[in-house]
Design an enzyme around this catalytic site. Structure first.
Site, PDB file in Angstrom:
ATOM      1  N   GLY A 277     -12.736 -10.889   7.011  1.00 29.71           N
ATOM      2  CA  GLY A 277     -11.472 -10.318   6.541  1.00 29.71           C
ATOM      3  C   GLY A 277     -10.365 -10.244   7.573  1.00 29.71           C
TER       4      GLY A 277
ATOM      5  N   ASP B 123      -9.547  -5.839   8.848  1.00 31.32           N
ATOM      6  CA  ASP B 123      -8.523  -5.955   7.824  1.00 31.32           C
ATOM      7  C   ASP B 123      -8.165  -4.596   7.227  1.00 31.32           C
ATOM      8  OD1 ASP B 123     -11.040  -5.709   6.643  1.00 31.32           O
ATOM      9  OD2 ASP B 123     -10.802  -7.401   5.269  1.00 31.32           O
TER      10      ASP B 123
ATOM     11  N   ASP C  32     -11.685   1.468   4.923  1.00 34.38           N
ATOM     12  CA  ASP C  32     -11.937   1.993   3.575  1.00 34.38           C
ATOM     13  C   ASP C  32     -12.930   3.155   3.689  1.00 34.38           C
ATOM     14  OD1 ASP C  32     -12.260   2.343   0.845  1.00 34.38           O
ATOM     15  OD2 ASP C  32     -13.423   0.516   0.549  1.00 34.38           O
TER      16      ASP C  32
ATOM     17  N   LYS D  74      -6.961   2.873   3.706  1.00 39.89           N
ATOM     18  CA  LYS D  74      -6.992   3.619   2.447  1.00 39.89           C
ATOM     19  C   LYS D  74      -6.994   5.114   2.753  1.00 39.89           C
ATOM     20  CE  LYS D  74      -8.910   0.039  -0.448  1.00 39.89           C
ATOM     21  NZ  LYS D  74      -9.984  -0.384  -1.371  1.00 39.89           N
TER      22      LYS D  74
ATOM     23  N   ASP E 163     -10.565 -10.764   0.503  1.00 41.72           N
ATOM     24  CA  ASP E 163     -11.033 -11.600  -0.598  1.00 41.72           C
ATOM     25  C   ASP E 163     -11.459 -10.804  -1.821  1.00 41.72           C
ATOM     26  OD1 ASP E 163     -13.439 -10.501   0.603  1.00 41.72           O
ATOM     27  OD2 ASP E 163     -14.539 -11.937  -0.631  1.00 41.72           O
TER      28      ASP E 163
HETATM   29  P1  5GP Z   1     -15.461  -0.081   4.893  1.00 43.49           P
HETATM   30  O1  5GP Z   1     -15.724   0.440   3.508  1.00 43.49           O
HETATM   31  O2  5GP Z   1     -16.714  -0.260   5.663  1.00 43.49           O
HETATM   32  O3  5GP Z   1     -14.414   0.744   5.612  1.00 43.49           O
HETATM   33  O4  5GP Z   1     -14.826  -1.510   4.696  1.00 43.49           O
HETATM   34  C1  5GP Z   1     -15.706  -2.573   4.596  1.00 43.49           C
HETATM   35  C2  5GP Z   1     -15.062  -3.835   4.246  1.00 43.49           C
HETATM   36  O5  5GP Z   1     -14.882  -3.808   2.850  1.00 43.49           O
HETATM   37  C3  5GP Z   1     -13.690  -4.130   4.824  1.00 43.49           C
HETATM   38  O6  5GP Z   1     -13.732  -4.701   6.101  1.00 43.49           O
HETATM   39  C4  5GP Z   1     -13.204  -5.125   3.817  1.00 43.49           C
HETATM   40  O7  5GP Z   1     -13.694  -6.409   4.170  1.00 43.49           O
HETATM   41  C5  5GP Z   1     -13.854  -4.623   2.533  1.00 43.49           C
HETATM   42  N1  5GP Z   1     -12.886  -3.891   1.715  1.00 43.49           N
HETATM   43  C6  5GP Z   1     -12.651  -2.569   1.648  1.00 43.49           C
HETATM   44  N2  5GP Z   1     -11.650  -2.293   0.780  1.00 43.49           N
HETATM   45  C7  5GP Z   1     -11.248  -3.503   0.309  1.00 43.49           C
HETATM   46  C8  5GP Z   1     -10.224  -3.917  -0.621  1.00 43.49           C
HETATM   47  O8  5GP Z   1      -9.447  -3.148  -1.204  1.00 43.49           O
HETATM   48  N3  5GP Z   1     -10.144  -5.262  -0.855  1.00 43.49           N
HETATM   49  C9  5GP Z   1     -10.943  -6.176  -0.243  1.00 43.49           C
HETATM   50  N4  5GP Z   1     -10.757  -7.450  -0.556  1.00 43.49           N
HETATM   51  N5  5GP Z   1     -11.896  -5.829   0.631  1.00 43.49           N
HETATM   52  C10 5GP Z   1     -12.031  -4.502   0.907  1.00 43.49           C
HETATM   53 MG    MG Z   2     -14.340  -6.858   6.350  1.00 48.40          MG
END
Ligand code: 5GP
Ligand code: MG
Length: 196
Positions: free
Chosen positions: A53, A109, A112, A140, A169
């Site tokens: 990402g 990227d 979340d 977020k 993606d």
């Molecule tokens: P985490 O939940 O561990 O903070 O984020 C994990 C990964 O989930 C991020 O690096 C990203 O690749 C993916 N991700 C989280 N939110 C989104 C979103 O809204 N759209 C997309 N395409 N990927 C996301």
């Molecule tokens: Mg990622």
């Protein structure tokens, strides 16, 4: 061309402007950190993008950072849980093991749930780097977090919506869409042609 784009959340000019500002800010902070070393030539800066990402963001960001740095990529995969709550993150390949005493900047990227960056940051900190900083293009709201992670550099705070484009993606697609966009709701519906 790109099916199912509902609306653009952040357009390419806004992204470009933000990436320029982030690159300048990070580079200035790095420069200050380097100058604090007794011999500034000993200071080493390592930027670690989390694949896949962060690929597009990183490619643009590093070209806005006029400092000596090296790049070490890391791949993180989400391990599949039965529910969203049981999902987590694990390093898919190898994390660099020579980060001791170096200034590390992790680039992702989006922040979340925080699981990805929590895992990566912990593994880096265990190596006693000189500093670890986290840079994300998107963040977020706090309510999305399952792990407490603070990003030091944030491009944009966005609502808790699923976004694609500029490296992010959906099912492997849309990474090459040049702006940050929201997909049209399509659960169970046929895929239809959408603009741009
Ligand atoms: P985490 O939940 O561990 O903070 O984020 C994990 C990964 O989930 C991020 O690096 C990203 O690749 C993916 N991700 C989280 N939110 C989104 C979103 O809204 N759209 C997309 N395409 N990927 C996301
Ligand atoms: Mg990622």
């Amino acid at each position: 061309m790109f099916r199912d784009i509902d609306r653009v959340l952040i357009d390419r000019e806004a992204i470009a402007e933000k990436v320029r500002a982030l690159g300048a800010e990070i580079a200035a902070d790095i420069q200050r950190a380097i100058e604090r070393h007794r011999d500034p030539d000993d200071a080493q800066v390592v930027l670690i993008p989390i694949l896949t990402g962060a690929l597009v963001f990183t490619a643009d960001l590093i070209r806005q950072m006029p400092v000596m740095l090296s790049l070490r990529v890391v791949a993180v995969s989400s391990y599949p849980g039965k529910s969203m709550a049981s999902k987590g993150a694990k390093i898919a390949g190898e994390l660099p093991t020579d980060l001791r005493g170096k200034h590390v900047i992790v680039v992702d990227d989006i922040l979340d749930t925080g699981q990805t960056l929590a895992v990566v940051k912990k593994l880096i900190q265990e190596q006693a780097p000189a500093s670890v900083r986290i840079c994300v293009l998107l963040r977020k709201p706090e309510s999305a977090r399952k792990e407490h992670v603070e990003a030091d550099y944030v491009g944009f705070d966005i609502p808790d919506e699923f976004v694609v484009g500029y490296g992010l993606d959906y099912d492997g697609f849309y990474r090459n869409y040049p702006q940050i966009a929201v997909l049209r709701p399509m659960v169970g519906s046929a895929v239809t042609e959408a603009g741009s």
